[in-house]
Design a protein around this motif. Structure first.
Motif, mmCIF file in Angstrom:
data_model
loop_
_atom_site.group_PDB
_atom_site.id
_atom_site.type_symbol
_atom_site.label_atom_id
_atom_site.label_comp_id
_atom_site.label_asym_id
_atom_site.label_seq_id
_atom_site.Cartn_x
_atom_site.Cartn_y
_atom_site.Cartn_z
ATOM 1 N N ALA A 282 25.055 -1.293 -48.218
ATOM 2 C CA ALA A 282 26.116 -1.761 -49.123
ATOM 3 C C ALA A 282 27.413 -2.008 -48.357
ATOM 4 C CB ALA A 282 26.329 -0.739 -50.235
ATOM 5 N N HIS A 283 27.681 -1.199 -47.312
ATOM 6 C CA HIS A 283 28.991 -1.322 -46.657
ATOM 7 C C HIS A 283 29.144 -2.648 -45.912
ATOM 8 C CE1 HIS A 283 27.235 0.349 -42.814
ATOM 9 N NE2 HIS A 283 28.109 -0.472 -42.314
ATOM 10 N N CYS A 284 28.044 -3.369 -45.686
ATOM 11 C CA CYS A 284 28.142 -4.687 -45.031
ATOM 12 C C CYS A 284 28.833 -5.695 -45.944
ATOM 13 C CB CYS A 284 26.753 -5.220 -44.691
ATOM 14 S SG CYS A 284 25.925 -4.278 -43.416
ATOM 15 N N VAL B 51 20.700 8.154 -27.407
ATOM 16 C CA VAL B 51 19.954 7.079 -28.074
ATOM 17 C C VAL B 51 20.407 7.051 -29.532
ATOM 18 C CG1 VAL B 51 17.666 6.166 -28.635
ATOM 19 C CG2 VAL B 51 17.953 7.604 -26.616
ATOM 20 N N ASP B 52 20.775 5.860 -30.006
ATOM 21 C CA ASP B 52 21.318 5.802 -31.369
ATOM 22 C C ASP B 52 21.484 4.340 -31.800
ATOM 23 O OD1 ASP B 52 22.442 6.651 -33.740
ATOM 24 O OD2 ASP B 52 24.356 7.287 -32.863
ATOM 25 N N ALA B 53 21.692 4.189 -33.107
ATOM 26 C CA ALA B 53 22.122 2.888 -33.616
ATOM 27 C C ALA B 53 23.625 2.801 -33.402
ATOM 28 C CB ALA B 53 21.801 2.785 -35.092
ATOM 29 N N CYS B 54 24.177 1.609 -33.488
ATOM 30 C CA CYS B 54 25.616 1.484 -33.284
ATOM 31 C C CYS B 54 26.150 0.348 -34.141
ATOM 32 C CB CYS B 54 25.895 1.254 -31.797
ATOM 33 S SG CYS B 54 27.544 1.803 -31.309
ATOM 34 N N GLN B 55 27.420 0.045 -33.979
ATOM 35 C CA GLN B 55 28.053 -0.966 -34.813
ATOM 36 C C GLN B 55 27.300 -2.290 -34.720
ATOM 37 O OE1 GLN B 55 32.081 -1.748 -33.870
ATOM 38 N NE2 GLN B 55 32.542 -2.406 -35.953
ATOM 39 N N GLY B 56 27.008 -2.874 -35.874
ATOM 40 C CA GLY B 56 26.254 -4.132 -35.882
ATOM 41 C C GLY B 56 24.784 -3.903 -36.186
ATOM 42 N N ASP B 57 24.336 -2.633 -36.057
ATOM 43 C CA ASP B 57 22.953 -2.312 -36.438
ATOM 44 C C ASP B 57 22.879 -2.006 -37.929
ATOM 45 O OD1 ASP B 57 21.764 -2.504 -33.885
ATOM 46 O OD2 ASP B 57 22.588 -0.541 -33.346
ATOM 47 N N SER B 58 24.043 -1.776 -38.543
ATOM 48 C CA SER B 58 24.104 -1.399 -39.955
ATOM 49 C C SER B 58 23.267 -2.328 -40.808
ATOM 50 C CB SER B 58 25.533 -1.506 -40.458
ATOM 51 O OG SER B 58 26.272 -0.494 -39.877
ATOM 52 N N GLY B 59 22.620 -1.743 -41.808
ATOM 53 C CA GLY B 59 21.790 -2.542 -42.714
ATOM 54 C C GLY B 59 20.378 -2.718 -42.182
ATOM 55 N N VAL C 266 17.943 3.115 -43.779
ATOM 56 C CA VAL C 266 18.748 1.919 -43.532
ATOM 57 C C VAL C 266 19.921 2.395 -42.674
ATOM 58 C CG1 VAL C 266 20.181 0.120 -44.595
ATOM 59 C CG2 VAL C 266 18.168 0.972 -45.806
ATOM 60 N N VAL C 267 20.186 1.719 -41.554
ATOM 61 C CA VAL C 267 21.283 2.154 -40.677
ATOM 62 C C VAL C 267 22.573 2.165 -41.495
ATOM 63 C CG1 VAL C 267 22.617 1.683 -38.587
ATOM 64 C CG2 VAL C 267 20.163 1.155 -38.644
ATOM 65 N N SER C 268 23.262 3.317 -41.528
ATOM 66 C CA SER C 268 24.431 3.422 -42.404
ATOM 67 C C SER C 268 25.707 3.756 -41.622
ATOM 68 C CB SER C 268 24.147 4.469 -43.474
ATOM 69 O OG SER C 268 25.249 4.666 -44.296
ATOM 70 N N TRP C 269 25.785 4.924 -41.034
ATOM 71 C CA TRP C 269 27.025 5.294 -40.344
ATOM 72 C C TRP C 269 26.754 6.367 -39.295
ATOM 73 C CZ3 TRP C 269 29.346 10.258 -41.003
ATOM 74 C CH2 TRP C 269 28.753 11.079 -41.967
ATOM 75 N N GLY C 270 27.798 6.843 -38.697
ATOM 76 C CA GLY C 270 27.689 7.886 -37.690
ATOM 77 C C GLY C 270 29.065 8.112 -37.095
ATOM 78 N N GLU C 271 29.199 9.220 -36.399
ATOM 79 C CA GLU C 271 30.472 9.428 -35.700
ATOM 80 C C GLU C 271 30.312 8.854 -34.318
ATOM 81 O OE1 GLU C 271 31.920 13.598 -37.541
ATOM 82 O OE2 GLU C 271 32.590 13.168 -35.502
ATOM 83 N N GLY C 272 30.821 7.655 -34.151
ATOM 84 C CA GLY C 272 30.628 6.964 -32.881
ATOM 85 C C GLY C 272 29.150 6.649 -32.704
ATOM 86 N N CYS C 273 28.743 6.462 -31.466
ATOM 87 C CA CYS C 273 27.351 6.125 -31.223
ATOM 88 C C CYS C 273 26.822 6.966 -30.077
ATOM 89 C CB CYS C 273 27.210 4.654 -30.842
ATOM 90 S SG CYS C 273 27.928 3.542 -32.060
ATOM 91 N N ALA C 274 25.645 7.527 -30.280
ATOM 92 C CA ALA C 274 24.894 8.245 -29.252
ATOM 93 C C ALA C 274 25.653 9.446 -28.685
ATOM 94 C CB ALA C 274 24.492 7.277 -28.130
ATOM 95 N N PRO D 79 24.110 12.663 -34.600
ATOM 96 C CA PRO D 79 22.994 11.716 -34.754
ATOM 97 C C PRO D 79 23.376 10.544 -35.655
ATOM 98 C CG PRO D 79 22.648 13.657 -36.118
ATOM 99 C CD PRO D 79 23.889 13.924 -35.302
ATOM 100 N N GLY D 80 22.531 9.541 -35.711
ATOM 101 C CA GLY D 80 22.760 8.405 -36.604
ATOM 102 C C GLY D 80 22.448 8.819 -38.039
ATOM 103 N N ILE D 81 23.254 8.319 -38.984
ATOM 104 C CA ILE D 81 23.020 8.642 -40.395
ATOM 105 C C ILE D 81 22.465 7.394 -41.081
ATOM 106 C CG2 ILE D 81 23.995 9.688 -42.485
ATOM 107 C CD1 ILE D 81 24.479 11.368 -39.912
HETATM 108 C C1 4AZ Z 1 28.480 0.881 -37.689
HETATM 109 O O1 4AZ Z 1 29.697 0.903 -37.524
HETATM 110 C C2 4AZ Z 1 27.679 2.038 -37.216
HETATM 111 N N1 4AZ Z 1 25.704 5.776 -34.618
HETATM 112 C C3 4AZ Z 1 26.327 2.071 -37.453
HETATM 113 C C4 4AZ Z 1 25.598 3.146 -37.011
HETATM 114 C C5 4AZ Z 1 26.207 4.175 -36.351
HETATM 115 C C6 4AZ Z 1 27.542 4.147 -36.097
HETATM 116 C C7 4AZ Z 1 28.282 3.077 -36.539
HETATM 117 C C8 4AZ Z 1 25.359 5.329 -35.889
HETATM 118 O O2 4AZ Z 1 27.920 -0.087 -38.213
#
Ligand code: 4AZ
Length: 837
Positions: free
Chosen positions: A639-641, A780-788, A805-813, A818-820
């Protein structure tokens, strides 16, 4: 809009018209009205013709969508008696070819005229080739006028074949004595675009294979092939040889309905003797290579008017038939390897092989199939009635990620069967003998035959793949004993997360050790467990008890007819658990047609490796978020996308473009583009807490599934992805925190993290709609742009399910961050209610 404006102007002018002008205008109006009515009638007629003519009335024909169904073509071959074979028959310009072909064509005409229905629609038969045997290859064309379209289905493969088979058994004695006699005949429905006359000159080739490899390529190669390319290559070899054709380059449009290469173990495009049908782009690490079973082969290339690609380059040569037919054998060494015939080429049609492995008395045998791919169209993988491998009375077919088996004695027989149509890459297997008293010297023996390091035993992770390394463990002092034999860390007890998989880690919370804790916290005597009676209000005392077939609880799989199945992950596991079979009903998902036969190093994904992955592009900004294909019309994302703080335009469907079947962002023209019709974020999405971070996108036009576009399976709400399970996250997100987006789709293996652990490390920001995955050690983690994008897990059933579904996290890796992910099982009901999927 246009006509309304015209009226407006007209009325203004009427005020200034005299009566003569008025009647003249009236006449003009009548003429215009008649013309408009005629145009409307014409449009309706055109629509009706289009509707009937282009409607696919034969479900067997996968390519007929673009064809005119009033034309039906059948093809096959006839075995002849009374014809002396000589090389002249191979020359389509020779008198002998013409005479023999003409006789057979008129014979076929006579046969069809015996059928009161077929005779009305029969147009012509064409003999396209002869080969030793003596075999004559033919096709027959029928045309059903639009007025008769309701009975088009009666002009069927079955009817035509029955007629021909009957006709050849009652051939007139005159014909069979003095002339050609047909002793057997085959016939199958074929794509009319593959019916070529032997006199055809454009893109129709007759080639001779010999020891030296020779080449041919698709028209226009290496530039793009032209639209409407209908080509055929008939290849022959000497009688004692078979023909091998391999494709070092293969890049055809990734939609087999428009463009495809079909290869036949015949000289006619007879589906019952097809070797394979391929489209899409094959990576050079997994080239297409096929072999005929006889000394003939036909390669047919169809490219319609859609997006053109470079095409293919093919190499052909002979291989001795004896080499093709050689398979199976007796093995007595302690270890060994064996493969399907001609592996890694596609195995030939019509093969039967047997491998007998015999080791020292008292020893047993373990076999592991590292690669197993015996996929065929329209095959029920539970029955395996076409191509199969049989071991200890059980047949295996389809695609299996790994198959390990152990013998019961010192002898093991493995048989392989391929029928007359469609082949695949086959298998590669290794075996080793072991002593039953010490099956894995120095290691732990899994039930599936694998040996793993002893320190992986009872460590809480499923290392064997069948959880046998985690069963019957004497749990450590810091561990809890699950009812199903698994050991899990004590800190996972009573944390509202089903870590054991059978819910037993959540059942005794606040109850005495000899008591059972119901989901609502009530403690009952332990004997209520699995007694086929619902004692707890929520039925949790019967959850996962295979002996309690009809008791329902939140842990049960709910069949469409309301029945409950108390079995972990009952859906799509190839076992019919529901009496209405609904647990196996919507399982056309979660498979990878392009599964590769080697593990590719690095993090770049191969094209087609994650066929449900979608890239969402926002306006002119390119890739912004990921999504997954859940049906031909719906995508799942976060949804946050689409949230307003980004900009109001993010909620506008018109701002988005979706790309499916994409690997590299720089090649979006190779992907399937679809616009978005509707964006449905979850109504409870909370932008501050990220709770309910899920959205559905309805596409403005359905997707066409292909080798590189497939839906992912959605788990039922009772599906369990236990902590410790390895899953995969994919996307074009940034390669590191604050870094650049990836151009090539990235993949990363991550582990499911227990909820309590996650809540602790994430300082209680985790709701029940979220799950954690990754590594507490970071890296190892998802990061910005992987969301959704999707977090997917491979199940023992052989299918991929979307857990998150990739949602959020505190920073990446980061360490301990961990990834949420949005937990799909919790929102499964909403997805079903919103989309019907
Ligand atoms: C993002 O900003 C984002 N590390 C997605 C996944 C994670 C952090 C940020 C998980 O879309």
């Amino acid at each position: 809009m246009n006509s309304a404006r015209y009226h407006g102007t007209n009325q203004e002018r009427v005020v200034f018209l005299n009566s003569k002008e008025k009647s003249a205008q009236k006449r003009t109006g009548i003429v215009v009205a008649i013309l408009v009515a005629l145009l409307v009638l014409l449009a309706v007629a055109a629509f009706l013709i289009w509707f009937f003519v282009f409607k696919d009335d034969d479900p067997k024909n996968t390519h007929s969508m673009l064809l005119n169904p009033k034309v039906k073509v059948f093809s096959g071959h006839m075995k002849l008696d009374g014809v002396n074979y000589d090389e002249e028959l191979e020359d389509t310009t020779s008198q002998k070819f013409k005479d023999s072909a003409e006789k057979l064509e008129s014979l076929l005409g006579e046969y069809y005229n015996n059928d009161p229905l077929l005779t009305n629609y029969y147009k012509e038969s064409v003999v396209t080739a002869f080969s030793e045997g003596v075999l004559a290859y033919y096709w027959s064309r029928f045309e059903i006028p639009v007025a008769d379209l309701e009975i088009a289905a009666e002009v069927s493969e079955e009817r035509v074949l029955n007629l021909l088979e009957e006709a050849i058994t009652i051939q007139s004695p005159k014909r069979s004595v003095n002339d050609i006699k047909v002793t057997s005949i085959t016939c199958s429905f074929t794509d009319g675009r593959m019916a070529r006359k032997p006199t055809a000159e454009d893109c129709f080739y007759r080639l001779e294979a010999d020891e030296a490899a020779k080449n041919f390529s698709s028209p226009g190669y290496p530039d793009r092939y032209p639209p409407k390319s209908y080509c055929q290559w008939q290849i022959r070899a000497a009688r004692e040889n078979a023909i091998s054709v391999s494709f070092p380059v293969f890049h055809v449009e990734d939609d087999c309905k428009d463009d495809f290469v079909q290869i036949f173990d015949s000289l006619s495009p007879d589906d019952s003797q097809a070797i394979t049908l391929q489209c899409g782009k094959r990576p050079s690490s997994n080239p297409l290579s096929v072999v005929s079973s006889g000394n003939i082969i036909l390669i047919s290339f169809i490219a319609d008017n859609s997006v053109q690609q470079p095409g293919f380059e093919a190499e052909y040569k002979v291989i001795p038939k004896a080499q093709v037919l050689q398979c199976g054998g007796d093995y007595t060494a302690n270890t060994g390897k064996f493969t399907s015939p001609l592996y890694p080429s596609f195995y030939p049609n019509a093969m039967d092989c047997k491998w007998t492995i015999r080791v020292s008395p008292g020893e047993k045998i373990r076999v592991r199939f590292n690669m197993f791919r015996l996929k065929e169209p329209k095959v029920d993988v539970r029955k395996c009635h076409k191509d199969y491998v049989e071991v200890m009375g059980k047949r295996y077919c389809g695609e299996l990620s790994s198959l390990s088996l152990t013998s019961t004695t010192n002898v093991l027989e493995v048989t392989f069967h391929s029928d007359e149509s469609y082949t695949d890459k086959g298998f590669s297997a290794e075996y080793s003998s072991y002593s039953p008293s010490n099956p894995c010297p120095g290691e732990f023996a899994c039930n599936n035959g694998m040996c793993i390091s002893t320190n992986l035993r009872c460590d809480g992770w499923n290392d064997c793949g069948d959880t046998s390394d985690e069963k019957g463990c004497k749990c450590g002092s810091d561990q809890f004993n699950c009812s199903n034999g698994l050991c899990k860390p004590k800190m996972w007890l009573c944390d509202h997360s089903n870590d054991c998989g059978d819910g037993s880690d959540e059942k005794h919370c606040s109850c005495e050790p000899n008591e059972w804790r119901c989901g609502n916290g009530i403690c009952l005597d332990q004997s209520v467990r699995c007694d086929n009676k619902r004692d707890c209000e929520d039925g949790s005392d019967e959850a996962s008890c295979e002996s309690s077939p009809d008791l329902c609880s939140i842990y049960s799989f709910k069949c469409t007819n309301g029945q409950c199945v108390n079995k972990v992950n009952a859906e799509c596991d190839r076992v019919n658990d529901c009496s209405d079979d609904s647990d196996e009903a919507f399982c056309d998902c979660g498979t990878r047609p392009f599964k590769l036969n080697r593990i590719v190093g690095g993090q770049n994904a191969e094209h087609g490796e994650w066929p449900w992955q979608v890239s969402l592009h926002f306006q002119t900004m390119g890739h912004v978020c990921g999504a997954s294909v859940i049906s031909d019309k719906w995508l799942l994302s976060a949804a946050h996308c689409f949230q307003v703080p980004r900009s109001p335009a993010h909620l506008e469907p018109a701002s988005w473009t979706t790309y499916s079947g994409l690997q590299t962002q720089q090649q979006i023209w190779d992907a399937l583009m679809r616009k978005v019709k509707r964006i449905i974020p979850h109504p409870d999405y909370n932008l501050f807490t990220n709770d309910y971070d899920i959205a559905l996108l309805e596409l403005s036009e359905p997707l066409e599934f292909s080798n590189t576009i497939q839906p992912i399976c959605l788990p039922s709400s009772s599906h369990v992805f236990p902590a410790g399970m390895s899953c995969w996250v994919t996307g074009w997100g940034t390669l590191r925190e604050g870094g650049n987006l990836a151009t090539v789709l990235q993949k990363a293996s991550v582990k499911m993290i227990n909820d309590t652990v996650c809540e602790q490390v994430m300082q209680s920001m985790i709701t029940s709609r979220m799950l954690c995955s990754g590594f507490l050690s970071g890296g190892v983690d998802a990061c910005q742009g992987d969301s959704g994008g999707p977090l997917v897990c491979f199940e023992e059933s052989g299918k991929w399910f979307q857990a998150g579904v990739v949602s959020w996290g505190e920073g990446c890796a980061r360490r301990n961050k961990p990834g949420i992910y949005t937990r799909v099982t919790k929102l499964r009901k909403w997805i079903k209610e919103t989309t019907g999927v």
